[in-house]
Enzyme design. Structure first.
Site, mmCIF file in Angstrom:
data_model
loop_
_atom_site.group_PDB
_atom_site.id
_atom_site.type_symbol
_atom_site.label_atom_id
_atom_site.label_comp_id
_atom_site.label_asym_id
_atom_site.label_seq_id
_atom_site.Cartn_x
_atom_site.Cartn_y
_atom_site.Cartn_z
ATOM 1 C CE LYS A 193 -1.546 -2.945 0.271
ATOM 2 N NZ LYS A 193 -1.366 -2.439 1.634
ATOM 3 C CE LYS A 246 -0.260 0.225 -1.845
ATOM 4 N NZ LYS A 246 -0.163 0.001 -0.455
HETATM 5 C C1 PBG Z 1 0.416 -1.120 4.583
HETATM 6 C C2 PBG Z 1 0.724 -0.405 3.308
HETATM 7 C C3 PBG Z 1 1.681 -0.706 2.319
HETATM 8 C C4 PBG Z 1 1.633 0.326 1.385
HETATM 9 C C5 PBG Z 1 0.636 1.203 1.809
HETATM 10 N N1 PBG Z 1 0.074 0.720 2.979
HETATM 11 C C6 PBG Z 1 2.681 -1.789 2.245
HETATM 12 C C7 PBG Z 1 2.303 -3.182 2.018
HETATM 13 O O1 PBG Z 1 1.139 -3.530 1.778
HETATM 14 O O2 PBG Z 1 3.214 -4.001 2.164
HETATM 15 C C8 PBG Z 1 2.516 0.444 0.184
HETATM 16 C C9 PBG Z 1 2.712 1.821 -0.328
HETATM 17 C C10 PBG Z 1 3.834 2.004 -1.278
HETATM 18 O O3 PBG Z 1 4.508 1.050 -1.736
HETATM 19 O O4 PBG Z 1 4.066 3.167 -1.624
HETATM 20 N N2 PBG Z 1 -0.287 -2.286 4.483
#
Ligand code: PBG
Length: 323
Positions: A193, A246
């Site tokens: 991520k 992601k």
């Molecule tokens: C929580 C989380 C996030 C997303 C999914 N789980 C936000 C972040 O990391 O700030 C982002 C999903 C999206 O942008 O569609 N940690």
């Protein structure tokens, strides 16, 4: 003159083109993210994500049946709680927003319920872990992730999806689940991520922006591919059942690398900002939405993803019905 190799021979007939298509997106592969808000009575559109809503708990029976009848098989839940505090205690309450949502959807439908597991929607500071003197503390956060996982499991969740990017989170959650007899609940790990600017519409949707600093001490630098492979490798060793990359559109190389190295199912998260770009461009007539979405989802599959988490899933299912 070189002899001409006639590649176009197989492109002339539309049926021939269709039967020769190598990659197909199946509705089964799409996971629809769902925002559930404890503070509202009526669904509320997210202004930076046209067509995406926060839903009150009371809407879930109808939504889950609607999704099911459209052929959507799975959802990824995010909660917006009534109360936030320093330690995200509302994330692991027996009657917290996600716990209630899980029970309702499971009671009302056959939809597979995956729950995002993180603290940022539940903390007053908006970070994904415990904050001490401005530092996001790793190991104390793991204890809370374990509690959240157990509370989801007790509510009947099908899959947990830890997204906080703390070191050791998959192992900690696996141990917590196993210690209370939940050894068959799979972990879909947000393994690679990246700290991305494409999450900002989500942060409006989930009210989860960090109140100070950013997430760069836990989410990955988008410039790094080898590091992504190390993250995935570690998650697998800790017990991940499904790995995730992601965002997706700008990270197809990472998906492809992961596909070549690992045999676990791969999920790709087509994130909020990627959705909004397509939505706003098509609303303004710059691109055609249906063909753009099909191209994007097909590309993500072609790169090697098995599953795609996407806000387009609902529209895609509706377009599928029409043809
Ligand atoms: C929580 C989380 C996030 C997303 C999914 N789980 C936000 C972040 O990391 O700030 C982002 C999903 C999206 O942008 O569609 N940690």
């Amino acid at each position: 003159m070189f002899p001409v190799t006639r590649m176009r021979r197989l492109r002339m007939n539309p049926v021939l083109r269709e039967i020769l298509q190598e990659t197909e997106v199946n509705l089964n592969d799409l996971i629809y993210p769902l925002f559930v808000d404890e503070n509202i009575k009526e669904k509320k559109e997210i202004s930076s994500m046209p067509g995406v809503y926060r839903y009150p708990l009371g809407d879930l029976p109808k939504i889950s049946k609607d999704l099911e009848s459209l052929g959507i098989k799975s959802v990824l839940l995010f909660g917006i709680p009534k109360c936030k505090d320093e330690t995200a205690s509302s994330a692991y309450e027996e009657n917290g927003v996600i716990q209630k949502a899980i029970r309702t959807i499971k009671d009302e439908s056959g939809i597979l319920v995956i729950a995002d597991l993180c603290m940022c929607e539940y903390t007053s500071h908006g970070h994904c872990g415990i904050v001490d003197n401005g530092i996001i503390v790793n190991d104390r956060t793991l204890e809370i992730y374990g509690k959240i996982a157990l509370s989801y499991a007790k509510a009947g969740v099908d899959v947990v999806a830890p997204s906080g990017m703390m070191d050791g989170q998959v192992g900690a959650i696996r141990r917590a689940l196993d210690s209370e007899g939940f050894e068959y609940i799979p972990i879909m790990a947000y393994s690679a991520k990246f700290a991305s600017s494409f999450y900002s519409p989500f942060r409006e949707a989930a009210d989860s922006s960090p109140k100070f600093g950013d997430r760069k001490t836990y989410q990955m630098n988008y410039a790094n591919a080898r590091e992504a492979m190390r993250e995935i490798d570690l998650d697998i060793k800790e017990g991940a059942d499904i790995i995730m990359v992601k965002p997706s559109i700008f990270y197809l190389d990472i998906i492809r690398m992961a596909r070549e190295r690992f045999d676990l199912p791969i999920a790709a998260y087509n994130v909020s900002g990627e959705y909004s770009m397509v939505k706003f461009a098509s609303m303004n007539g710059a691109i055609d939405e249906i063909s753009a979405v099909k191209e994007i989802l097909t590309s993500i599959k072609r790169a090697g993803a098995d599953l795609i988490i996407t806000y387009h899933a609902l529209d895609y299912a509706k377009w599928n019905k029409k043809v």
